[in-house]
Design an enzyme around this catalytic site. Sequence first.
Site, PDB file in Angstrom:
ATOM      1  N   ARG A  84       1.330   9.155   9.454  1.00  0.00           N
ATOM      2  CA  ARG A  84       2.102  10.725   9.481  1.00  0.00           C
ATOM      3  C   ARG A  84       1.086  11.836  10.417  1.00  0.00           C
ATOM      4  O   ARG A  84       1.709  12.706  10.884  1.00  0.00           O
ATOM      5  CB  ARG A  84       2.299  11.292   8.033  1.00  0.00           C
ATOM      6  CG  ARG A  84       3.404  10.497   7.646  1.00  0.00           C
ATOM      7  CD  ARG A  84       3.420  10.738   5.998  1.00  0.00           C
ATOM      8  NE  ARG A  84       2.522   9.843   5.517  1.00  0.00           N
ATOM      9  CZ  ARG A  84       2.200   9.636   4.077  1.00  0.00           C
ATOM     10  NH1 ARG A  84       2.932  10.340   3.295  1.00  0.00           N
ATOM     11  NH2 ARG A  84       1.113   9.082   3.757  1.00  0.00           N
ATOM     12  N   ASP A 138       1.191  -5.336   9.349  1.00  0.00           N
ATOM     13  CA  ASP A 138       0.606  -4.869   8.062  1.00  0.00           C
ATOM     14  C   ASP A 138       1.674  -5.160   7.021  1.00  0.00           C
ATOM     15  O   ASP A 138       2.391  -4.291   6.541  1.00  0.00           O
ATOM     16  CB  ASP A 138       0.243  -3.411   8.122  1.00  0.00           C
ATOM     17  CG  ASP A 138      -0.058  -2.763   6.646  1.00  0.00           C
ATOM     18  OD1 ASP A 138      -0.819  -3.608   6.107  1.00  0.00           O
ATOM     19  OD2 ASP A 138       0.149  -1.707   6.573  1.00  0.00           O
ATOM     20  N   ASP A 178       5.559   4.034  10.771  1.00  0.00           N
ATOM     21  CA  ASP A 178       6.652   3.904   9.713  1.00  0.00           C
ATOM     22  C   ASP A 178       7.683   4.642   9.921  1.00  0.00           C
ATOM     23  O   ASP A 178       7.948   5.543   9.256  1.00  0.00           O
ATOM     24  CB  ASP A 178       5.421   4.611   8.494  1.00  0.00           C
ATOM     25  CG  ASP A 178       4.365   3.701   8.061  1.00  0.00           C
ATOM     26  OD1 ASP A 178       4.371   2.712   8.296  1.00  0.00           O
ATOM     27  OD2 ASP A 178       3.396   4.478   7.804  1.00  0.00           O
ATOM     28  N   LYS A 207       0.892  -0.370  14.615  1.00  0.00           N
ATOM     29  CA  LYS A 207       0.955  -0.860  13.329  1.00  0.00           C
ATOM     30  C   LYS A 207       2.464  -1.003  12.822  1.00  0.00           C
ATOM     31  O   LYS A 207       2.875   0.011  12.794  1.00  0.00           O
ATOM     32  CB  LYS A 207       0.051  -0.287  12.148  1.00  0.00           C
ATOM     33  CG  LYS A 207       0.238  -1.079  10.859  1.00  0.00           C
ATOM     34  CD  LYS A 207      -0.947  -0.632  10.052  1.00  0.00           C
ATOM     35  CE  LYS A 207      -0.417   0.542   9.098  1.00  0.00           C
ATOM     36  NZ  LYS A 207       0.869   0.246   8.312  1.00  0.00           N
ATOM     37  N   LYS A 251       0.888  -7.106   4.196  1.00  0.00           N
ATOM     38  CA  LYS A 251      -0.148  -7.235   3.243  1.00  0.00           C
ATOM     39  C   LYS A 251       0.464  -8.429   2.125  1.00  0.00           C
ATOM     40  O   LYS A 251       0.970  -8.305   1.068  1.00  0.00           O
ATOM     41  CB  LYS A 251      -0.222  -6.029   2.238  1.00  0.00           C
ATOM     42  CG  LYS A 251      -0.663  -4.948   2.980  1.00  0.00           C
ATOM     43  CD  LYS A 251      -0.797  -3.468   1.897  1.00  0.00           C
ATOM     44  CE  LYS A 251      -1.406  -2.095   2.658  1.00  0.00           C
ATOM     45  NZ  LYS A 251      -0.372  -1.810   3.641  1.00  0.00           N
ATOM     46  N   ASP A 289       0.559 -13.932  -2.060  1.00  0.00           N
ATOM     47  CA  ASP A 289       1.446 -15.038  -2.465  1.00  0.00           C
ATOM     48  C   ASP A 289       0.706 -16.489  -2.919  1.00  0.00           C
ATOM     49  O   ASP A 289      -0.465 -16.273  -2.752  1.00  0.00           O
ATOM     50  CB  ASP A 289       2.461 -15.254  -1.806  1.00  0.00           C
ATOM     51  CG  ASP A 289       4.050 -15.675  -2.291  1.00  0.00           C
ATOM     52  OD1 ASP A 289       3.693 -16.609  -3.197  1.00  0.00           O
ATOM     53  OD2 ASP A 289       4.872 -15.070  -1.983  1.00  0.00           O
ATOM     54  N   THR A 306      -5.760   2.826  -0.498  1.00  0.00           N
ATOM     55  CA  THR A 306      -6.406   4.183  -0.535  1.00  0.00           C
ATOM     56  C   THR A 306      -5.391   5.171  -1.048  1.00  0.00           C
ATOM     57  O   THR A 306      -5.995   6.265  -1.373  1.00  0.00           O
ATOM     58  CB  THR A 306      -6.515   4.538   1.106  1.00  0.00           C
ATOM     59  OG1 THR A 306      -5.385   4.281   1.717  1.00  0.00           O
ATOM     60  CG2 THR A 306      -7.702   3.996   1.865  1.00  0.00           C
ATOM     61  N   HIS A 349      -0.048 -21.416   0.143  1.00  0.00           N
ATOM     62  CA  HIS A 349       0.819 -22.264   0.918  1.00  0.00           C
ATOM     63  C   HIS A 349       1.753 -21.283   1.823  1.00  0.00           C
ATOM     64  O   HIS A 349       1.803 -21.358   2.778  1.00  0.00           O
ATOM     65  CB  HIS A 349       1.631 -23.402   0.207  1.00  0.00           C
ATOM     66  CG  HIS A 349       2.702 -24.040   1.394  1.00  0.00           C
ATOM     67  ND1 HIS A 349       3.962 -23.747   1.312  1.00  0.00           N
ATOM     68  CD2 HIS A 349       2.414 -25.217   2.103  1.00  0.00           C
ATOM     69  CE1 HIS A 349       4.324 -24.619   2.222  1.00  0.00           C
ATOM     70  NE2 HIS A 349       3.714 -25.516   2.674  1.00  0.00           N
TER      71      HIS A 349
HETATM   72  O1  C5P Z   1       0.854   8.306   7.145  1.00  0.00           O
HETATM   73  P1  C5P Z   1      -0.432   7.729   6.856  1.00  0.00           P
HETATM   74  O2  C5P Z   1      -1.499   7.942   7.816  1.00  0.00           O
HETATM   75  O3  C5P Z   1      -0.886   7.859   5.219  1.00  0.00           O
HETATM   76  O4  C5P Z   1      -0.122   6.028   6.583  1.00  0.00           O
HETATM   77  C1  C5P Z   1      -1.040   5.150   6.602  1.00  0.00           C
HETATM   78  C2  C5P Z   1      -0.574   3.899   6.643  1.00  0.00           C
HETATM   79  O5  C5P Z   1      -1.716   2.850   6.502  1.00  0.00           O
HETATM   80  C3  C5P Z   1       0.710   3.502   6.094  1.00  0.00           C
HETATM   81  O6  C5P Z   1       1.531   2.689   6.980  1.00  0.00           O
HETATM   82  C4  C5P Z   1       0.148   2.442   4.869  1.00  0.00           C
HETATM   83  O7  C5P Z   1       0.918   1.721   4.524  1.00  0.00           O
HETATM   84  C5  C5P Z   1      -0.985   1.856   5.215  1.00  0.00           C
HETATM   85  N1  C5P Z   1      -2.083   1.505   4.635  1.00  0.00           N
HETATM   86  C6  C5P Z   1      -2.580   2.351   3.676  1.00  0.00           C
HETATM   87  N2  C5P Z   1      -3.538   1.855   2.886  1.00  0.00           N
HETATM   88  C7  C5P Z   1      -4.032   0.869   2.795  1.00  0.00           C
HETATM   89  C8  C5P Z   1      -3.382  -0.211   3.787  1.00  0.00           C
HETATM   90  C9  C5P Z   1      -2.512   0.227   4.703  1.00  0.00           C
HETATM   91  O8  C5P Z   1      -2.410   3.579   3.502  1.00  0.00           O
HETATM   92  N3  C5P Z   1      -4.872   0.120   1.997  1.00  0.00           N
END
Ligand code: C5P
Length: 242
Positions: A222, A71, A22, A44, A73, A76, A130, A79
Amino acid sequence: MNPLVSDGVVFQERTPVIVALDFADADTTLRFVRRLDPTLCQLKIGKELFTATGRQLTEQLINQGFKVFLDLKYHDIPHTVAAACKVAAEMGVWMVDMHASGGRRMMEAAVDAVSAYAHRPWLIGVTVLTSMTQEDLLELGSDTPVDEQVLRLAKLTQMAGLDGVVCSAQEASLLRAQLGSDFLLITPGIRLDVASNQDDQRRIMTPKMALAAGSSYLVMGRPITQAIDPVALLRQINEGHV
Ligand code: C5P
């Protein structure tokens, strides 16, 4: 760790960690990735980095030998999602995801779109983010308990022919019991110490707890990217110490 089968290949010894890159730009990302190698982790690429760097950086990291989870996500019409998954397959990404709430027809179109590729990406459905809690679901008009909603979306994802779901590790044991041992459970919301800083995550677990609960892969941003020594931390997780 559960052995996994893909294209007839059994992955017994593998790292469970997918590092969420990220970052805002290619230079910062490449400086960080230089310290890693494909035996330590998968990578990712999410919305921020992909919006900034597009296909080029993704393909560069794949060419360095990393397995890359795109990732973005998708959510839409069928198609559009199918077409996007096709491009992801052409890029050689390892995994790509879409919101399961986009519905069964959207997911089936994605499966059809990549089925002809010899090394097609694993297709993953996002259940309930999450970062979301029961109160958030209520605000959206649903009084279904979070774990019930996650299970419902995961069953739909499996029925549509996808390879797994993104869920919280807190739901992993329920989903593992209901959906079998081959279905991939990708779990973000991983923290080294569940009592300390959660950032914006809410449904969290430690790496060790998540794997014990049945997670296939841990998405960690992180806690790794801001670690003093990310490589040492990855080794500790891979060896099951954390
Ligand atoms: O920094 P952290 O460990 O919270 O990052 C989690 C990563 O997982 C982020 O890139 C976030 O976009 C991704 N993610 C998420 N929950 C989801 C799907 C992906 O936190 N359901």
